[in-house]
Design a protein around this motif. Sequence first.
Motif: not given
Length: 149
Positions: A49-55
């Motif tokens: 799936a598509v990885k989400v970037h979080l801080d």
Amino acid sequence: ADETVSGAAETIATLKRHGKALYVITGGLLQAVADFTRSLGCSPEEVHAVKVHLDGAGTYQGFDTSSPLCRSNGKAVICRALAAKHGKVAMVGDGLTDLAARDGGAYVVGYGGVVQRDVLREKADCYVSVPSLTATLPALLTEEELAGS
């Protein structure tokens, strides 16, 4: 999770019991999909799936735009890689991106148990319109495997 397709966990368990490599391939968000599919018996390693970037505070910072799943042929790209690893590949899905997986060597099982799409019915290698995902098992297992299920 409240709208999980009927028979999803049973179908996954049956395929795994027969030694089938099983992957979830979606343009959805990796963190959410991996968490959900864990309840169905899939490990995070089995999810594409598509990885989400979080801080560090958990604030959304974007997503992995390099993922093939951000493009309409992304499932074909993933299926091609899985076919190189496992041999024959089957894709069960209800949309056009699932149908496009055929370009990656996948045998496409159209699933119309939730939403019926005429183009999928017409172009999939086989089509199942029964609400339970277990109805896809005859397209995914041999007669001998089905007899032993």
